[in-house]
Design a protein around this motif. Structure first.
Motif, PDB file in Angstrom:
ATOM      1  N   PRO A  23      24.233   6.786  10.396  1.00  0.00           N
ATOM      2  CA  PRO A  23      24.542   6.207   9.380  1.00  0.00           C
ATOM      3  C   PRO A  23      24.587   4.406   9.006  1.00  0.00           C
ATOM      4  O   PRO A  23      24.019   4.285   9.962  1.00  0.00           O
ATOM      5  CB  PRO A  23      25.576   6.158  10.211  1.00  0.00           C
ATOM      6  CG  PRO A  23      25.995   7.277  11.167  1.00  0.00           C
ATOM      7  CD  PRO A  23      24.832   7.433  11.685  1.00  0.00           C
TER       8      PRO A  23
ATOM      9  N   GLY B  25      25.920   8.897   0.881  1.00  0.00           N
ATOM     10  CA  GLY B  25      26.278   8.859   1.883  1.00  0.00           C
ATOM     11  C   GLY B  25      26.424   7.027   2.785  1.00  0.00           C
ATOM     12  O   GLY B  25      27.037   6.979   3.822  1.00  0.00           O
TER      13      GLY B  25
ATOM     14  N   ARG C 149      27.361   3.142   3.221  1.00  0.00           N
ATOM     15  CA  ARG C 149      28.045   2.663   3.336  1.00  0.00           C
ATOM     16  C   ARG C 149      27.935   0.718   3.173  1.00  0.00           C
ATOM     17  O   ARG C 149      27.019   0.400   3.452  1.00  0.00           O
ATOM     18  CB  ARG C 149      28.983   2.632   4.492  1.00  0.00           C
ATOM     19  CG  ARG C 149      29.666   3.759   4.854  1.00  0.00           C
ATOM     20  CD  ARG C 149      30.533   3.698   5.448  1.00  0.00           C
ATOM     21  NE  ARG C 149      30.979   5.223   5.850  1.00  0.00           N
ATOM     22  CZ  ARG C 149      31.995   5.132   7.377  1.00  0.00           C
ATOM     23  NH1 ARG C 149      32.370   4.348   7.624  1.00  0.00           N
ATOM     24  NH2 ARG C 149      31.823   6.900   7.386  1.00  0.00           N
TER      25      ARG C 149
ATOM     26  N   LYS D  47      27.862  13.927   3.899  1.00  0.00           N
ATOM     27  CA  LYS D  47      29.823  12.800   3.542  1.00  0.00           C
ATOM     28  C   LYS D  47      30.903  13.910   3.201  1.00  0.00           C
ATOM     29  O   LYS D  47      31.226  14.139   3.743  1.00  0.00           O
ATOM     30  CB  LYS D  47      29.308  11.773   2.787  1.00  0.00           C
ATOM     31  CG  LYS D  47      31.243  11.186   2.966  1.00  0.00           C
ATOM     32  CD  LYS D  47      31.488  10.381   3.557  1.00  0.00           C
ATOM     33  CE  LYS D  47      32.374  10.105   3.463  1.00  0.00           C
ATOM     34  NZ  LYS D  47      32.912   9.290   5.298  1.00  0.00           N
TER      35      LYS D  47
ATOM     36  N   GLU E 136      31.756  16.122   6.134  1.00  0.00           N
ATOM     37  CA  GLU E 136      32.347  15.982   6.811  1.00  0.00           C
ATOM     38  C   GLU E 136      34.340  14.877   6.236  1.00  0.00           C
ATOM     39  O   GLU E 136      35.109  15.209   6.734  1.00  0.00           O
ATOM     40  CB  GLU E 136      32.437  13.562   7.289  1.00  0.00           C
ATOM     41  CG  GLU E 136      31.456  13.689   7.968  1.00  0.00           C
ATOM     42  CD  GLU E 136      30.510  12.441   8.171  1.00  0.00           C
ATOM     43  OE1 GLU E 136      31.320  11.561   7.123  1.00  0.00           O
ATOM     44  OE2 GLU E 136      29.594  11.716   8.591  1.00  0.00           O
TER      45      GLU E 136
END
Length: 400
Positions: free
Chosen positions: A115, A143, A145, A386, A389
């Motif tokens: 990530p 995905g 952040r 993502k 998830e």
């Protein structure tokens, strides 16, 4: 947070001085920290500063290979549990979003599967520029952040949004990420999850077959996410070129009948079964043992239905949560709800494969979830990792 590895990437902006505090706080919190600096970042702060604060290695040159047994940028990418880019300049954001690898930072980012958190820092007008916005939206769809920049007086003299988040805010964002991962891992702890992925092939003769455009990426992403959430994962896959996620048990099949047999063998002791594979609905009625030679006549191939794996599972379902996928090009909700009822499913994840970014082979997906209780939930267009998830989070709520 002991033993978690954070790769801190520092790009060239005046806010790089704050990254030294971030590195120090992370190290003091028990994280293992390694640092990559761009050439521009070194104009603002030295590599020695980060080395001293983190007791870790600092990388500045793609071609400086310190260990002959590994390739540095690949080794770093594999080492990281989380990548933190702070500050993330407009230049670096653009490189990452468009797959450019021309220095140690950008080349490593191309190899990263962990990530990524990005903390933008730039002039207010740069931050609002359409190209920068487009690049950030693209990374969001992958995905990645973002840690929102602050507002106030910028180094350039402007007042507005674009100031790097404060070090404490960045450290809190990192801790929140690992707390979230910890919670995710508990969702499927000790659960057995069976996933089917990829296409199937129905042979005509030894050199020809019928198949579809499925790449298997969505199913593999679900397998990876389920393992991350603590499940014992079995992946039954048709022919793909994808790498099996670490820790996942894999069974490889070719035809729909082979996939049916493999699934039925495993079905009875599973808690969750997610049938993501795009299996062939029809197969040639006759399979030739030798190659059919070309001649002047047309060749008509009679087709017959294949076994319906999902319907068979629905008939045998006991305690399992059963999830199906519906790849459609029109009447998405109608067909998805019909499949939900006909095949005795608990949830259907439907997607319109005619939409850009949601079709076979894409890196992103946009799912609509239909539950047997009549619920409907639209998930945003995100990376397949993502999306996996988010899907599994919904599925975990059905276990009770």
């Amino acid at each position: 947070m002991n033993n978690k590895n954070i790769l801190l990437c520092v790009s060239g902006g005046i806010a790089a001085y704050k990254s030294a505090t971030v590195a120090s706080r992370l190290y003091q919190s028990g994280y293992h920290v390694k640092v990559i600096m761009t050439e521009s970042a070194q104009q603002f702060i030295t590599a020695l500063t980060f080395q001293t604060l983190t007791r870790g290695d600092v990388y500045t040159d793609t071609f400086e290979e310190r260990n002959p047994e590994v390739v540095s940028h690949i080794d770093l990418a594999d080492w990281a549990d989380l990548v933190l880019v702070a500050p993330a300049t407009a230049n670096v954001i653009g490189k990452i979003a468009n797959g450019i690898g021309d220095d140690m930072l950008s080349t490593t980012m191309l190899a990263v599967t962990a990530p990524v958190l990005l903390a933008p820092a730039m002039n207010v007008n740069m931050y609002s520029h359409p190209a920068v916005k487009e690049n950030m939206n693209k990374l969001n769809s992958f995905g990645f952040r973002f840690i929102e920049p602050g507002e106030g007086l910028l180094a350039c003299g402007y007042v507005g949004k674009g100031r790097l988040a404060e070090p404490d805010e960045i450290v809190i964002a990192v801790e929140a990420f690992f707390d979230e991962v910890k919670e995710e891992k508990l969702l499927l702890h000790n659960k057995k999850v069976l996933i089917t992925a990829g296409p199937t092939r129905e042979l005509v003769d030894p050199v020809r077959y019928f198949t579809n455009f499925s790449s298997g990426k969505m199913g593999y992403a679900i397998a990876k996410a389920a393992k991350k959430m603590g499940a014992e994962v079995t992946l039954i896959t048709g022919p793909t070129s994808l790498e099996v996620p670490s820790g996942v048990t894999v069974k490889r099949v070719v035809s729909t009948q082979e996939m049916h047999d493999a699934v039925m063998e495993e079905f009875h002791n599973q808690d969750i079964v997610i049938k993501c594979a795009a299996v062939a609905d029809y197969k040639p009625a006759v399979r030739y043992e030798s190659k059919m030679k070309k001649n002047k006549q047309d060749w008509h191939i009679e087709m017959e239905k294949t076994v319906d794996i999902l319907e068979s599972l629905g008939q045998k379902k006991e305690h399992q949560v059963l999830v199906g996928f519906a790849a459609e090009t029109n009447n998405l909700e109608e067909y998805a709800r019909r499949k939900l009822e006909k095949k005795n499913l608990d949830l259907v994840a439907a997607n319109d494969v005619s939409k850009e970014g949601s079709g076979f082979g894409s890196e992103t997906n946009e799912l609509v979830l239909f539950g047997k209780d009549g619920t409907k939930k639209v998930l945003p267009l995100v990376s397949k990792d993502k999306a996996a998830e988010m899907l599994l989070t919904e599925v975990s709520e059905l276990l009770d």
